[in-house]
Enzyme design. Structure first.
Site, short mmCIF file in Angstrom:
data_model
loop_
_atom_site.label_atom_id
_atom_site.label_comp_id
_atom_site.label_asym_id
_atom_site.label_seq_id
_atom_site.Cartn_x
_atom_site.Cartn_y
_atom_site.Cartn_z
N TRP A 4 -3.17 -3.65 8.54
CA TRP A 4 -2.87 -3.55 7.10
C TRP A 4 -3.25 -2.21 6.49
CZ3 TRP A 4 -7.40 -4.38 3.88
CH2 TRP A 4 -8.48 -4.98 4.53
N ASP B 100 -13.12 -6.30 10.12
CA ASP B 100 -11.93 -5.73 10.72
C ASP B 100 -11.91 -4.21 10.56
OD1 ASP B 100 -9.52 -7.00 8.28
OD2 ASP B 100 -11.40 -6.00 8.03
N ARG C 165 0.80 -1.23 0.00
CA ARG C 165 0.00 0.00 0.00
C ARG C 165 0.83 1.27 0.00
NH1 ARG C 165 -2.88 -3.77 3.01
NH2 ARG C 165 -4.49 -4.64 1.68
N ARG D 168 -15.93 -0.67 9.23
CA ARG D 168 -16.38 -1.66 8.24
C ARG D 168 -17.79 -2.16 8.58
NH1 ARG D 168 -12.03 -5.90 5.81
NH2 ARG D 168 -13.37 -7.64 5.27
N THR E 292 1.89 -5.22 4.60
CA THR E 292 1.24 -4.68 3.40
C THR E 292 0.92 -3.21 3.48
OG1 THR E 292 -0.98 -5.25 4.21
CG2 THR E 292 0.19 -6.94 2.95
N GLY F 209 -1.85 -10.52 7.06
CA GLY F 209 -1.89 -11.96 6.79
C GLY F 209 -2.70 -12.71 7.81
N GLY F 210 -3.44 -11.99 8.63
CA GLY F 210 -4.20 -12.62 9.71
C GLY F 210 -5.13 -13.71 9.23
N ASP G 210 -16.01 -10.78 9.56
CA ASP G 210 -14.81 -10.18 8.95
C ASP G 210 -14.83 -8.66 9.02
OD1 ASP G 210 -12.37 -10.14 7.68
OD2 ASP G 210 -13.16 -10.43 5.67
#
Lengths: 574, 568
Positions: free
Chosen positions: B245, B308, B133, B333, B177, B193-194, B306
């Site tokens: 991330w 996050d 990123r 989110r 990232t 990468g969780g 999900d």
């Protein structure tokens, strides 16, 4: 509906009343439309049968071109690395058709003017990338080529479904189909390439309705055939002699001739391996499209040792010479000269250099068109004696270099100015016919080619040159900092469009060659620009993404050392 | 010749090191410059430490935005298929710095205004593509991340030569990232990468040498504070996720750096990991010098969708009940915008920025917890409409698992005092699978199914009152983010290839262009030679592309990784 239409075409063709009974659906690309394309459209590779790549469109013109800007872009490919594009987009009534290096054919809806939506893709499932210079229309089909294996494919223009597919390997696995087919009446004329891989190339005709192969004529004669006496070796070099046909030909309906340029003899750098003139390499050949019968031919560089193939377009022009209207054919040759001939028989009208520094010959005989230093009694030509590698002097400086001069990147001709606009490379190269030398000196910048190799001591740049094809006079020349591997487009608006390897697309005044507009999209170009109109608005379109050969021309251009490339169709408008 | 040049430069560099200097030139990016960046530059991922992604530049404005056009383009990558870009370009006095999915860092000379020449590329030789990123600037170094193994790399800004490389090979499955954050003499970064069953972490490096100074896991080990929120017997904490991330923000005044953390893993199966699963889905305030946690706030405890909350935590100065306050705001989110006190995370307000949220009935305005959150439950049920459980294995959840807002950044305009939120607008069906928590089966704990067309909203919201001031529905997902400028413009980019500028008050579209390729990288703006430019790199990630499954008109769309730069 579509199937009905196909059937009606086929029925019409089978009934033998081809011209009279041609289906008249508005969107079908009939022979009549191909002969007289609507100004807004670009229905075949060079736009018109005469190969002029001249568009009469003039909404974008000298006065307003400075306001040109990106209208939209359409990425092409994207599924692999090092993709490239050499295809001229076709346009019919606002829909664009373009082919990528996987042979994938795209139909793109450009009617909105601000977005190019991909309507469908036809994927011929090539295992590897191959050069592909575009498609053509025939009836309601889009005809494209594919390689691995070599094929011609007809796709329904509306649905994107394959209607027929013809394998044209004809016993040679090395054959590639890289030039766009040429539709002539009920036939499709196609040329085979892959010559440099040791192929005996050919021109063939397919039935447009069914894809059936109707005739096939090798560009290299077999022993006993006319021209076979020009292959004097004992190695059967004719079997792998090249003579590739990798740019679409032109067609004169009045005399029913189709003209195709042929590629170099193979091995390319070593004329000693194939003594003789090596017909019909480096030639223009006039064929009768019905039968494939050769009407006449003219060979530019007999017994070539410099890869001077002459596949670039042979442009048909009507012009007055000494007060007489004449039908002429002109060609900016890879060897550095412009040749203008009589369309009827190839009789030379004029042959003059379009660039400085040519060293391989002292000049061209204005009667015969042969190099002045051509000696028909020699098995291996020496020409000027300056550029031909020999046993004693295996390395020679060659100008223009192997890739020209002009090459497959098309020259255009303006009916407004009566000039041709030649995109030409400028650098010389060192060449050798010593295979071991080319191999062993690789560290010193030598690159192997069949029969020898080359080395690039200079920065490759290019010229945009306006030449009067009747007199051979260079009217104007503009030196450009980067190679033009794209070609030229000339328009009724008085503009010449070009694209360069540094990512520049620019428009030039067709008389002064002054740069009137430019933009840089970063990626190099190896595909030609074209123009079209839809809903009263004119657009200029070009696909970025240079081939490996094109990229290699930047080896002496340090400021572009880290340049990256992408395959994107860019469409510009006011 | 090239080699000779490099040698000369290296010699010069060596001499400078010996002299004990850090090649101090005018262009060095000092902590002072990072704290007060020049208006024409974009020196860090979110431009400023407050994460507002606001640029004061106003040469391009409501009056003339309609004349924007492509100034030039710069292809990136090109050596492999399916490349993608998620990086925000940095701009320092007309030079741009951007990374691609190979971790390759590009320096691009944009000083001419009509062409972007690549000056150098630094290639970390990744074997595989990875999300990246963007970069950070520190001194005369460009700091980037690379993968295989996870690494932080410092590259000399002038020469493109690597100065140091700091390896995180000790956590090989946790790619890095997000762009690093340069804070004083340190580089702050987090691991991702969780979703592959990783226990993620934050770290601080010495900026001059790359030496690792501190490292803090976002998932506590047994016995550590928060470990009581991992209640099962599966040792789920070892693979618990909590990925970092997206680059955090920083408040120099209080010396806090704020980072959002990712979801617990397995993501759709809360039964594997009963409890609130701290510190997943949280905002965490760290002391950048030590990594000590100042405070935290968890958005969706015991998450099963999900949700996050890695996205930016924007620092704003606002007025609450007539009092000027230092706030932190986050478009989550899970569909809500939360605004808190910067000092301690105390809730100021939490309001939905989108319609149809179904996983909870709403947010408690005092605690910030979902109204239906039950601290005594090991596994939350929330509204019971969307909760994943084996008895009702498939449930519709709104927003879908990707949000709402996500890593594609919201921006905040000090002009309008509004947050501009790019959000997906659709629901999804999610199905729990209590077997999916292993290397073989994957760590998703279930799967999602797309039942609707993904579209998006551009929503302007007052972060103090939580009032939605304006929202426009867009026909395509915005995986790119928003940029807002002093010219009164909000810029966005969509998955159909559209880049567009909107009036920051009316959200009327003032300009657009379509470049065909989708976007998953954010837009930014810079000025050089007295001219303002807007830049955004095309090339969507696979996740971005997958949001087009129900968009038939883009079925055959192709993509390209190209940096597009627009100007007047």
């Amino acid at each position: 509906m579509t199937r009905e239409r196909n059937r009606s075409i086929r029925a019409a063709l089978l009934s033998g009343v081809v011209m009279a009974a041609w289906p008249t659906l508005a969107a079908e690309v009939t022979p009549q439309r191909l002969l007289n394309p609507e100004p807004q459209n670009w229905l075949m590779n060079h736009r018109t049968y005469d190969g002029q790549r001249f568009s009469p469109l003039e909404r974008i013109n000298k006065a307003n071109v400075k306001g040109l800007k990106l209208a939209y872009a359409v990425p092409i490919g994207g599924g692999a690395g090092d993709e490239y594009n050499e295809s001229t987009p076709l346009v019919e009534d606002g829909f664009l058709y373009v082919v990528d290096s996987w042979g994938v054919l795209y139909k793109i809806d450009g009617r909105s003017g601000d977005t190019g939506r991909i309507v469908w893709r036809m994927d011929p499932k090539q295992e590897r990338q191959a050069t592909n210079r575009g498609a053509t229309f025939w009836g309601n089909f889009v005809i494209s080529t594919a390689s691995y294996p070599a094929r011609i494919i007809a796709t329904d223009k509306e649905t994107g479904k394959v209607v027929w597919e013809t394998n044209v390997v004809n016993g040679q696995n090395g054959v590639r189909m890289t030039s766009a087919p040429l539709p002539i009446k009920d036939k499709l004329i196609v040329g085979a390439s892959g010559g440099d891989g040791g192929v005996r190339d050919w021109v063939a005709a397919l039935d447009g309705a069914t894809g059936r192969q109707l005739w096939l004529k090798y560009t290299i004669p077999a022993p006993g055939e006319p021209g076979s006496e020009t292959w004097k070796d004992n190695n059967n070099a004719w079997r792998t002699g090249g003579g590739a046909v990798w740019v679409t030909g032109t067609y004169d309906p009045a005399t029913n001739q189709t003209f195709w340029g042929t590629g170099n003899p193979v091995p390319m750098m070593d004329p000693y391996a194939r003594p003789g003139d090596n017909l019909y390499t480096n030639s223009v050949i006039s064929y009768e499209p019905e039968s494939g019968k050769m009407n006449w031919f003219f060979q530019y560089t007999p017994n070539d040792g410099w890869d001077y193939d002459e596949v670039g377009t042979h442009i048909l022009i009507d012009q007055t010479v000494a007060g007489q209207p004449r039908k002429l054919i002109t060609h900016s040759a890879r060897n550095g000269f412009t040749y203008t001939m009589e369309q009827a028989n190839g009789q030379i009208v004029v042959a003059k250099p379009y660039m400085d520094g040519i060293n391989w010959t002292k000049g061209i005989d204005q009667k015969t068109g042969k190099p002045l230093d051509y000696d028909p009694n020699r098995d291996v030509q020496v020409y000027s004696g300056v550029a031909n590698p020999t046993k004693d002097a295996p390395v020679k400086r060659l100008c223009p270099n192997r890739t020209g001069g002009n090459n497959f990147w098309p020259t255009s001709y303006s009916q407004k100015t009566k000039l041709m606009y030649i995109p030409a490379m400028t650098a010389c190269e060192d060449v050798t016919n010593d295979r071991e030398l080319a191999k062993s000196r690789k560290v010193e910048g030598w690159f192997e080619r069949s029969g020898g190799g080359y080395k690039a001591p200079e920065r490759y740049e290019s010229n945009l040159t306006a030449v009067d094809p009747v007199t051979g006079e260079v009217k104007k020349n503009l030196r450009l900092r980067y190679p033009n591997y794209s070609g030229t487009l000339v328009t009724g608006g008085g503009l010449v469009f070009i694209a360069l390897m540094d990512g520049t697309v620019s428009a030039h005044d067709d008389t002064t060659l002054d740069e009137l507009w430019k933009i840089n999209v970063g990626s190099g170009f190896a595909a030609p620009p074209m123009t079209f109109e839809v809903n009263g608005k004119q657009y200029v379109a070009i696909v970025s993404g240079p081939s490996g050969a094109a990229k290699s021309k930047l080896m002496n251009t340090p400021e572009l050392r880290d340049q990256r490339h992408s395959t994107v169709l860019y469409v510009f408008a006011l | 010749m090239m080699t000779r040049n490099s040698t000369r430069i290296l010699t010069a560099f060596g001499a400078a090191l010996l002299a004990g200097t850090s090649l101090a030139t005018a262009a060095d990016v000092t902590p002072q410059r990072l704290a007060n960046p020049e208006p024409h530059n974009w020196l860090m991922n979110h431009r400023t430490y407050d994460g507002q992604r606001f640029s004061p530049l106003d040469r391009i404005n409501k009056g003339n935005a309609k004349n924007l056009k492509l100034a030039y383009a710069v292809p990136l990558g090109g050596s492999a298929g399916n490349e993608f870009i998620q990086a925000t370009p940095l701009a320092d006095d007309g030079f741009l710095y951007i990374t691609d999915s190979w971790g390759v860092l590009y320096k691009i000379d944009a000083t001419s205004g009509d062409v972007g020449r690549i000056v150098w590329r630094m290639d970390p030789k990744q074997q595989k593509q990875q999300r990246n990123r963007g970069a950070a600037l520190w001194g005369n170094l460009v700091i980037t991340t690379a993968d295989g193994p996870p690494r932080i790399i410092a590259t000399n800004k002038e020469t493109g030569q690597v100065v140091w490389e700091s390896s995180f090979a000790d956590t090989p499955d946790a790619p890095i990232t997000s762009a690093p954050l340069a804070v004083k003499d340190k580089i702050i970064l987090g691991a991702a990468g969780g979703d592959q069953g990783v226990r993620d972490w934050m770290a601080g490096l010495d900026a001059a040498t790359g030496r690792r100074l501190w490292q803090k896991f976002t998932i506590p080990a047994p016995g550590e504070p928060g470990s009581e929120t991992w209640k099962g017997n599966n040792n789920a904490w070892q693979t618990g996720g909590g990925a970092i991330w997206v680059t955090g923000t920083y408040d120099p005044e209080t010396n806090q750096t704020f980072w959002g953390t990712g979801n617990p893993v397995p993501m759709y199966d809360p039964t594997y990991r009963p409890g609130d699963n701290l510190y997943t889905n949280s905002a965490i305030s760290y002391n950048p010098d030590t990594g000590a946690m100042n405070w935290f706030f968890q958005y969706t405890p015991g998450d099963m969708w999900d949700f996050d909350e890695v996205a930016t935590h924007i620092l704003i100065d606002g007025s609450v009940d007539g009092q000027s306050r230092k706030l932190i705001t986050h478009s989550a989110r899970n569909g809500f915008l939360y605004t808190m006190e910067r000092a301690n995370g105390v809730m100021v307000g939490a309001k939905p920025y989108m319609n149809n949220i179904n996983w909870t009935k709403g947010i408690d305005q005092k605690t910030g917890k979902p109204l239906d959150y039950d601290p005594t439950k090991d596994i939350q049920t929330y509204s019971t409409l969307a909760n994943q459980n084996p008895r009702e294995p498939t449930k519709k959840v709104c927003p879908g698992h990707a949000g709402g807002n996500n890593y594609w950044p919201s921006s905040y305009s000090p002009r309008t005092k509004l947050v501009y939120i790019p959000a997906l607008s659709n629901c999804e069906d999610i199905t729990i699978d209590t077997n999916k928590h292993s290397k073989d089966m994957g760590w998703n704990g279930g799967s999602f199914k797309i039942t609707e067309r993904y579209t998006s909203d551009l929503t302007a919201m007052d972060p103090v009152t939580g009032e939605v001031k304006k929202s426009v529905r867009l026909n395509y997902p915005n995986y790119s983010g928003t940029l807002v400028t002093g010219g009164g413009l909000a810029f966005i980019a969509l998955m159909d290839g559209t880049v567009a500028a909107y009036d920051d008050t009316t959200l009327e579209q003032l300009w657009k262009i379509n470049v065909g390729s989708g976007f998953t990288a954010p837009p930014m703006t810079f000025e050089v030679g007295g001219k303002q430019f807007v830049a955004v790199a095309s090339g969507p990630s696979a996740a971005g592309k997958s949001r087009l499954v129900n968009t038939p008109e883009l079925k055959d769309q192709r993509h390209a990784t190209v940096l597009y730069v627009f100007g007047l």
